[in-house]
Design an enzyme around this catalytic site. Structure first.
Site, PDB file in Angstrom:
ATOM      1  N   ASP A 256     -10.543   1.331  -3.404  1.00  0.00           N
ATOM      2  CA  ASP A 256     -11.129   1.036  -1.973  1.00  0.00           C
ATOM      3  C   ASP A 256     -12.559   0.701  -2.088  1.00  0.00           C
ATOM      4  OD1 ASP A 256      -8.574   0.819  -0.842  1.00  0.00           O
ATOM      5  OD2 ASP A 256      -8.535   2.803  -0.277  1.00  0.00           O
TER       6      ASP A 256
ATOM      7  N   ASP B 137       0.755  -1.221  -0.075  1.00  0.00           N
ATOM      8  CA  ASP B 137       0.127   0.034  -0.044  1.00  0.00           C
ATOM      9  C   ASP B 137       0.972   1.337   0.108  1.00  0.00           C
ATOM     10  OD1 ASP B 137      -2.494   1.232  -0.149  1.00  0.00           O
ATOM     11  OD2 ASP B 137      -3.238   0.417   1.720  1.00  0.00           O
TER      12      ASP B 137
END
Length: 726
Positions: free
Chosen positions: A524, A458
């Protein structure tokens, strides 16, 4: 007296041609676009017709748009090179000193051009590599000559440019935000420059992604288009520019490069700067034709995933930071029962990480939460037939962490003091040798200790004031270079390791990071209404097997919207599928439906992850038809979806794109995920029959005339399978 033409070099592949004329002092691009046939005849004719008129109040000879355009050519647009040597050397005048040309047996080839600029002391190596897919990779290496003098050359910018014809008058690129990435925007290409600059330290959630120029009204299935993508995971600059006098015999230019901060690249004698590769592609079959080329390019990579993409269970929306071994064991058991093949433990496993405010950077397993380490969970996951993955965010650090307290000099920021945190994070200076070595040791050790097969990598915050050292030297370029070296070293040490590029969802999706990773986290947002658009346009560059597409809870964790299970499952089918919900709270009926979905995905995975993406051009944005068609056109799967209501009560005949009009096809509706809610009393006759079994339709009718579609309620989707008859 007829002009004597210089030698021409031609590359050809997949219906595309790229032609360079070795004029002096600098070569020029004669053509980039459709293959024009016999290379010798085409090149001679292109050279004969390459000069435009000499205009009034202009240069006294025809302007030429060269491979390295500067003001010396009479080019008043963005130059290829900008910089200076101690305030001088600001008028580059490169000269051709060498060339090479290689054609590949399978199509494509490479042209290399060497330029030398005595005024700036730079040698420029230009490379044009045409892939068998028809995608042209262009880049340059700039080297400061060893005898150029003691002063460095301060490089401000390089821009890789190719010419566009006059008919390319409409532009498409992308913008977005968190949970709504890759939103298309279109505009005319007028005089002047259309410039998109990225100053976020990564391509960003509003990444231009691709800059496409085309004929007016180009769509998915038709229209001539030209495009560029910058394969770089940091700051970027995209450009389409049109001047009244044109660009030589061409009308405009398209290109881009890295956005450099002042003082970032200072070339001392012997130093080299390599530009990011710009990938250029042309198609006369619209945006789907363009996507075909990029998908073929990616699928031809030696490191492209060849094994079936495992169905993933990611723990984030199931447990967030609530890490408990027994709870996660139960979640893993449910995942295996429904058909998951990979279990990924997300954020929350390392020292001090009970919320997103602390612990980031301390890459040791939290002994308070995991007294026996991650081994009991990893071993349990593997005993269930799944492999084990783990989340990291190596490039960031919480101020509240042991790492930040022990090594404040490893954190990027001005010498006067760092600005505000973002997501309670600062950026770790991974170009610092000790910080880089720390990350390599920690990640490599954990991968080895726990048999980790997959890293979710990430990168949440943007890079603002990304400088280091007492003189605040810009660090963005060095940060990306260090990231690439770190990933390359990990892959070299752990050849079987798979890595996902995640950056607040889809904030770092580019062909630079994809040289080193195996898939991207597309967004997301798992809300299928948003995902239909996000996945549709992410697919403009990436094939489905590289896009993470997960099914989440009925109520989206990012939008709060409640959606039908069948719609969520159908939407997440078209990619590298996964699950992002707490299966231990699902009813037996919900688990049965997810089990049916994973079985359907495994059945269709060979088609979905190898076929051609197709998207229908429809007048109503509230209805979508997209699918994947096998390379031999013998099989296809389509999704007919509705995201909102429409004024029209009927869809009319909707073509099924990509099928062969000369074949006959059997069609059926796949009902494993349940039937959608319909806004009709009775459906079209073919649809009612396809619910019960196969219906045979001539390909010409399916492709050219189209089929009347059933009327869906908003937030519903339908799967239609096609198989060649006979």
């Amino acid at each position: 007296m007829p002009r004597t033409h210089a030698r021409t070099l031609t590359l050809r592949a997949a219906g595309t041609a790229f032609v360079v004329e070795l004029t002096e002092p600098v070569p020029r691009v004669l053509h980039w676009g459709a293959d024009l046939g016999d290379p010798a005849e085409a090149a001679a004719a292109l050279a004969l017709t390459a000069d435009a008129a000499v205009l009034d109040n202009a240069l006294d000879e025809p302007r030429r748009f060269t491979v390295w355009p500067t003001e010396r050519d009479g080019w008043s647009g963005t130059p290829a090179q900008e910089g200076h040597v101690a305030g001088g050397g600001a008028a580059p005048g490169p000269l051709l000193t060498g060339s090479r040309h290689e054609e590949f047996p399978g199509g494509g080839g490479e042209i290399g051009l060497t330029l030398t600029d005595p005024g700036t002391g730079l040698d420029v190596e230009l490379t044009y590599h045409l892939e068998p897919s028809g995608v042209l990779a262009a880049g340059a290496a700039l080297t400061r000559a060893a005898g150029a003098g003691p002063q460095p050359y301060d490089l401000a910018r390089t821009t890789t440019l190719l010419p566009l014809p006059g008919r390319a008058t409409e532009l498409l690129d992308f913008t977005g935000k968190w949970s709504r990435e890759r939103q298309p925007q279109r505009r005319p290409l007028g005089h002047g420059g259309h410039v998109r600059e990225v100053r976020r330290g990564k391509p960003g959630l509003d990444s231009p992604y691709l800059l496409v120029a085309g004929v007016p009204g180009f769509g998915f299935r038709g229209g001539e288009v030209w495009a560029v993508h910058i394969a770089w995971s940091g700051d970027q600059r995209y450009l389409a520019e049109r001047l009244p006098e044109g660009a030589g015999a061409h009308a405009a230019v398209l290109g881009g490069g890295e956005l450099l901060r002042p003082g970032e690249i200072r070339l001392a004698p012997g130093d080299t700067y390599r530009t990011p590769v710009c990938h250029f592609a042309w198609s006369d079959a619209g945006l789907d034709g363009l996507a075909d080329r990029f998908h073929a390019l990616l699928r031809a990579r030696p490191g492209h995933p060849r094994t079936p993409r495992p169905v993933v269970l990611n723990s984030w929306e199931a447990v967030y930071f609530d890490h408990d071994l027994d709870r996660l064991r139960r979640l893993a058991e449910r995942a295996a029962e429904v058909g998951a093949e990979r279990f990924v433990l997300d954020d929350g496993w390392f020292t001090g990480r009970r919320a997103d405010t602390a612990g980031l950077g301390d890459w040791y397993v939290d002994a308070d939460v995991w007294p026996r380490g991650l081994g009991p969970l990893a071993d349990h996951v593997r005993s269930l037939g799944m492999d084990f993955g783990l989340w990291f965010e190596p490039e960031m650090v919480n101020p509240d962490s042991r790492l930040a307290r022990a090594h404040p000099d490893w954190i990027l920021g001005p010498a006067r003091g760092r600005g505000p945190t973002s997501r309670h994070q600062y950026v770790l200076d991974i170009a610092h040798p000790d910080a880089w070595a720390y990350l390599l040791e920690r990640i490599d050790t954990l991968v080895g200790e726990y048999g980790i097969a997959y890293l979710k990598w990430d990168h949440n915050r943007e890079l603002h004031e990304a400088v280091h050292g007492p003189h605040d030297r810009p660090a963005g370029h060095a940060q990306v270079d260090a990231l690439y070296r770190l990933l390359d070293e990990l892959r070299a040490r752990r050849p079987g390791l798979e890595i996902e590029s995640c950056a607040s969802g889809g904030g770092r999706i580019d062909l630079g990071i994809l040289q080193r990773t195996d898939r991207v986290w597309t967004s997301d947002c798992n809300d299928p209404v948003e995902r239909q658009a996000i996945q549709r346009w992410t697919g403009q560059l990436l094939p489905p097997e590289l896009m993470g597409t997960h099914v989440g809870d009925a109520e989206s964790h990012t939008t709060g919207r409640v959606t039908d299970a069948g719609f969520r499952l159908a939407t997440s089918l078209f990619g590298h599928a996964g699950i992002e919900q707490d299966l231990t709270r699902c009813t037996p009926q919900e688990l049965a439906r997810i089990t049916a979905w994973t079985a359907l995905h495994r059945e269709l995975r060979p088609l979905l992850h190898s076929g051609r993406q197709v998207r229908a051009d429809l007048p109503d944005d509230a209805a979508l038809l997209h699918g994947v068609v096998a390379a031999d056109t013998r099989a296809a799967l389509y999704c007919w979806a509705r995201v909102a209501t429409s004024p029209d009560a009927q869809s009319g005949r909707v073509p099924l794109p990509g099928l062969d009009p000369a074949r006959a096809y059997r069609l059926r509706v796949r009902t494993e995920l349940g039937l959608p809610a319909l806004h009709q009393t009775a459906g079209p006759a073919w649809f009612e029959a396809a619910l019960a079994g196969w219906v045979t339709v001539p390909g010409a009718v399916a492709v050219r005339a189209g089929l009347p579609m059933p009327q869906l309620n908003p937030g519903q989707a339908l799967l239609i399978e096609a198989r060649a008859a006979g």
